[in-house]
Scaffold this active site. Structure first.
Site, PDB file in Angstrom:
ATOM      1  N   ALA A   1     -14.676   2.324  11.976  1.00 14.84           N
ATOM      2  CA  ALA A   1     -15.359   2.953  13.101  1.00 14.84           C
ATOM      3  C   ALA A   1     -16.841   3.009  12.746  1.00 14.84           C
ATOM      4  CB  ALA A   1     -14.798   4.348  13.319  1.00 14.84           C
TER       5      ALA A   1
ATOM      6  N   GLY B   1     -11.038   2.271  10.472  1.00 12.59           N
ATOM      7  CA  GLY B   1     -10.586   1.835  11.797  1.00 12.59           C
ATOM      8  C   GLY B   1     -10.214   0.356  11.832  1.00 12.59           C
TER       9      GLY B   1
ATOM     10  N   GLU C   1      -6.801   0.230  10.630  1.00 10.95           N
ATOM     11  CA  GLU C   1      -5.965   0.884  11.643  1.00 10.95           C
ATOM     12  C   GLU C   1      -5.730  -0.016  12.858  1.00 10.95           C
ATOM     13  OE1 GLU C   1      -8.609   4.311  11.461  1.00 10.95           O
ATOM     14  OE2 GLU C   1      -6.872   5.605  11.189  1.00 10.95           O
TER      15      GLU C   1
ATOM     16  N   GLU D   1     -11.678   7.056   4.522  1.00 12.85           N
ATOM     17  CA  GLU D   1     -12.172   8.218   5.270  1.00 12.85           C
ATOM     18  C   GLU D   1     -12.380   9.473   4.435  1.00 12.85           C
ATOM     19  OE1 GLU D   1      -9.874   6.149   6.331  1.00 12.85           O
ATOM     20  OE2 GLU D   1     -10.239   5.615   8.414  1.00 12.85           O
TER      21      GLU D   1
HETATM   22  N1  DAK Z   1     -20.250   1.570  10.659  1.00 14.48           N
HETATM   23  C1  DAK Z   1     -21.517   1.233  10.985  1.00 14.48           C
HETATM   24  N2  DAK Z   1     -22.198   0.238  10.386  1.00 14.48           N
HETATM   25  C2  DAK Z   1     -21.588  -0.437   9.406  1.00 14.48           C
HETATM   26  C3  DAK Z   1     -20.266  -0.131   9.007  1.00 14.48           C
HETATM   27  C4  DAK Z   1     -19.559   0.939   9.688  1.00 14.48           C
HETATM   28  N3  DAK Z   1     -18.287   1.275   9.428  1.00 14.48           N
HETATM   29  N4  DAK Z   1     -19.920  -0.965   8.001  1.00 14.48           N
HETATM   30  C5  DAK Z   1     -20.996  -1.746   7.790  1.00 14.48           C
HETATM   31  N5  DAK Z   1     -21.991  -1.436   8.633  1.00 14.48           N
HETATM   32  C6  DAK Z   1     -23.323  -2.044   8.742  1.00 14.48           C
HETATM   33  C7  DAK Z   1     -24.204  -1.627   7.551  1.00 14.48           C
HETATM   34  O1  DAK Z   1     -24.784  -0.360   7.810  1.00 14.48           O
HETATM   35  C8  DAK Z   1     -25.221  -2.736   7.534  1.00 14.48           C
HETATM   36  O2  DAK Z   1     -26.154  -2.524   8.582  1.00 14.48           O
HETATM   37  P1  DAK Z   1     -27.729  -2.817   8.340  1.00 14.48           P
HETATM   38  O3  DAK Z   1     -28.135  -2.001   7.173  1.00 14.48           O
HETATM   39  O4  DAK Z   1     -27.801  -4.303   8.078  1.00 14.48           O
HETATM   40  O5  DAK Z   1     -28.364  -2.414   9.640  1.00 14.48           O
HETATM   41  C9  DAK Z   1     -24.402  -3.958   7.923  1.00 14.48           C
HETATM   42  O6  DAK Z   1     -23.227  -3.460   8.583  1.00 14.48           O
HETATM   43  C10 DAK Z   1     -23.966  -4.764   6.727  1.00 14.48           C
HETATM   44  O7  DAK Z   1     -23.322  -3.891   5.817  1.00 14.48           O
HETATM   45  P2  DAK Z   1     -23.713  -3.826   4.273  1.00 14.48           P
HETATM   46  O8  DAK Z   1     -25.134  -4.197   4.057  1.00 14.48           O
HETATM   47  O9  DAK Z   1     -23.252  -2.499   3.769  1.00 14.48           O
HETATM   48  O10 DAK Z   1     -22.796  -4.992   3.727  1.00 14.48           O
HETATM   49  P3  DAK Z   1     -22.143  -5.119   2.267  1.00 14.48           P
HETATM   50  O11 DAK Z   1     -21.531  -6.465   2.202  1.00 14.48           O
HETATM   51  O12 DAK Z   1     -23.094  -4.701   1.209  1.00 14.48           O
HETATM   52  O13 DAK Z   1     -20.963  -4.012   2.264  1.00 14.48           O
HETATM   53  C11 DAK Z   1     -19.023  -2.888   3.195  1.00 14.48           C
HETATM   54  C12 DAK Z   1     -19.874  -4.165   3.161  1.00 14.48           C
HETATM   55  C13 DAK Z   1     -17.959  -3.069   4.271  1.00 14.48           C
HETATM   56  C14 DAK Z   1     -18.338  -2.674   1.842  1.00 14.48           C
HETATM   57  C15 DAK Z   1     -19.953  -1.670   3.494  1.00 14.48           C
HETATM   58  O14 DAK Z   1     -20.722  -1.988   4.653  1.00 14.48           O
HETATM   59  C16 DAK Z   1     -19.189  -0.441   3.784  1.00 14.48           C
HETATM   60  O15 DAK Z   1     -18.694   0.234   2.882  1.00 14.48           O
HETATM   61  N6  DAK Z   1     -19.072  -0.105   5.072  1.00 14.48           N
HETATM   62  C17 DAK Z   1     -18.389   1.100   5.493  1.00 14.48           C
HETATM   63  C18 DAK Z   1     -16.911   0.896   5.406  1.00 14.48           C
HETATM   64  C19 DAK Z   1     -16.183   2.143   5.771  1.00 14.48           C
HETATM   65  O16 DAK Z   1     -16.319   3.209   5.127  1.00 14.48           O
HETATM   66  N7  DAK Z   1     -15.392   2.031   6.839  1.00 14.48           N
HETATM   67  C20 DAK Z   1     -14.611   3.133   7.302  1.00 14.48           C
HETATM   68  C21 DAK Z   1     -15.407   3.856   8.330  1.00 14.48           C
HETATM   69  S1  DAK Z   1     -14.633   5.386   8.713  1.00 14.48           S
HETATM   70  C22 DAK Z   1     -11.695   9.604  13.892  1.00 14.48           C
HETATM   71  C23 DAK Z   1     -11.866   8.388  14.496  1.00 14.48           C
HETATM   72  C24 DAK Z   1     -12.026   7.294  13.737  1.00 14.48           C
HETATM   73  C25 DAK Z   1     -12.046   7.351  12.382  1.00 14.48           C
HETATM   74  C26 DAK Z   1     -11.888   8.573  11.792  1.00 14.48           C
HETATM   75  C27 DAK Z   1     -11.703   9.684  12.527  1.00 14.48           C
HETATM   76  N8  DAK Z   1     -11.537  10.748  14.677  1.00 14.48           N
HETATM   77  C28 DAK Z   1     -12.400  10.939  15.757  1.00 14.48           C
HETATM   78  C29 DAK Z   1     -10.659  11.798  14.265  1.00 14.48           C
HETATM   79  C30 DAK Z   1     -12.302   6.178  11.631  1.00 14.48           C
HETATM   80  C31 DAK Z   1     -13.077   6.225  10.549  1.00 14.48           C
HETATM   81  C32 DAK Z   1     -13.565   5.026   9.918  1.00 14.48           C
HETATM   82  O17 DAK Z   1     -13.264   3.912  10.244  1.00 14.48           O
END
Ligand code: DAK
Length: 262
Positions: free
Chosen positions: A63, A108, A111, A131
């Protein structure tokens, strides 16, 4: 649509989440567009869907953390509902959906892949529910679907530790059905989709419904009744008559005709 592409290829279609600059992260607009694209699938023609992400690096990196970072409790709940509604729509979509996971499938992203019927992935895929490291729980069904797919013990370990796993481990625990070199993934997904599409569509749909609804039933007795009804529903269709007649007619020269979805 800005972030979701749709391409029909005969009897199957490919949906691509295309927000490459954010690694295809799911913001509200992507969720709205996914919802809209599912409404537009021509179910008279299309018999299987493939869901994938644009680019070589990411399926869906979760997400959108930027969008979520400022949400109030009420907004967070609304965002969760929006995602859950789309994911549930995919899960209960009348035709099978194959997730072709081409890279990051985090939060997400994992998911949404789990909301599909079948998951196959590339060797560079990475799965995880990070998360709790962000101060939240999985919010798009992760606690429920991961536990059902890989068992509660493994799901709890992955969710509590927020550890990401590579493709080979995802395969070993049953989160994905197969792993391919990146360049072969879409070919494999399309071959599987075409294989599904050539089978009797009413029967395939009823199998999906029977498996999904049976798993949600409280007892095996109830689950078996669900199967009985969906089995019965296939009879008197043109496809059932033709499929059985073709088998019983031992004429080896005959070529099987496509099923008509009738
Ligand atoms: N959201 C927004 N932007 C993201 C992103 C994300 N999840 N993942 C990557 N990006 C963006 C980065 O900010 C970066 O943007 P710029 O800086 O270029 O503007 C670009 O994509 C490239 O990412 P990186 O530079 O970080 O690329 P790397 O290869 O170095 O790293 C990575 C890739 C996937 C390991 C890293 O980007 C990362 O850790 N991303 C976050 C992954 C993550 O934590 N995903 C889970 C998100 S939490 C709920 C509803 C939904 C959810 C929970 C609760 N309720 C309402 C109850 C769901 C939660 C989630 O999904």
């Amino acid at each position: 649509m800005e972030f979701v592409l749709y391409e029909q290829k005969g009897q199957y279609a490919v949906i691509t989440i295309s927000r490459e600059k954010a690694l295809n992260a799911l913001n509200s607009q992507v969720l709205d567009e996914l919802n809209a694209v599912l409404d537009q699938v021509d179910l008279a023609e299309v018999r299987c869907l493939i869901l994938t992400g644009a680019g070589p690096k990411s399926f869906v990196a979760g997400a959108d953390i930027g969008e979520m970072s400022t949400l109030t409790k009420a907004e967070g709940e609304a965002f969760g509902k929006k995602g859950n509604d789309v994911f549930r729509k995919l899960e209960t979509f009348p035709i099978p959906v194959i997730a072709a996971v081409n890279g990051f499938a985090l939060g997400g992203g994992c998911e949404i892949a789990m909301s599909c019927d079948i998951r196959i992935c590339s060797e560079n895929a990475l799965f995880g529910q990070p998360e709790v490291g962000l101060g939240i729980t999985p919010g798009f069904g992760g606690t429920q679907r991961l536990a059902r797919l890989v068992g509660p013990g493994m799901a709890k370990q992955l969710i509590y530790t927020a550890r990401n796993i590579k493709a080979d481990e995802a395969y070993r625990i049953g989160l994905v059905n197969a792993v391919y070199p990146a360049e072969e993934l879409m070919g494999a997904a399309e071959k599987m989709a075409a294989g599904i599409a050539k089978n009797a569509p009413i029967a395939v749909r009823n199998c999906k419904k029977a498996i999904n609804e049976g798993l949600d039933a409280a007892t095996m007795d109830e689950a078996i009744v669900i199967e009985e009804k969906l089995f019965g529903d296939c009879f008197e269709t043109e496809d059932q008559r033709y499929g059985m007649e073709f088998f019983l007619d031992k004429n080896k020269e005959k070529v099987k005709e496509p099923f008509k979805n009738k």
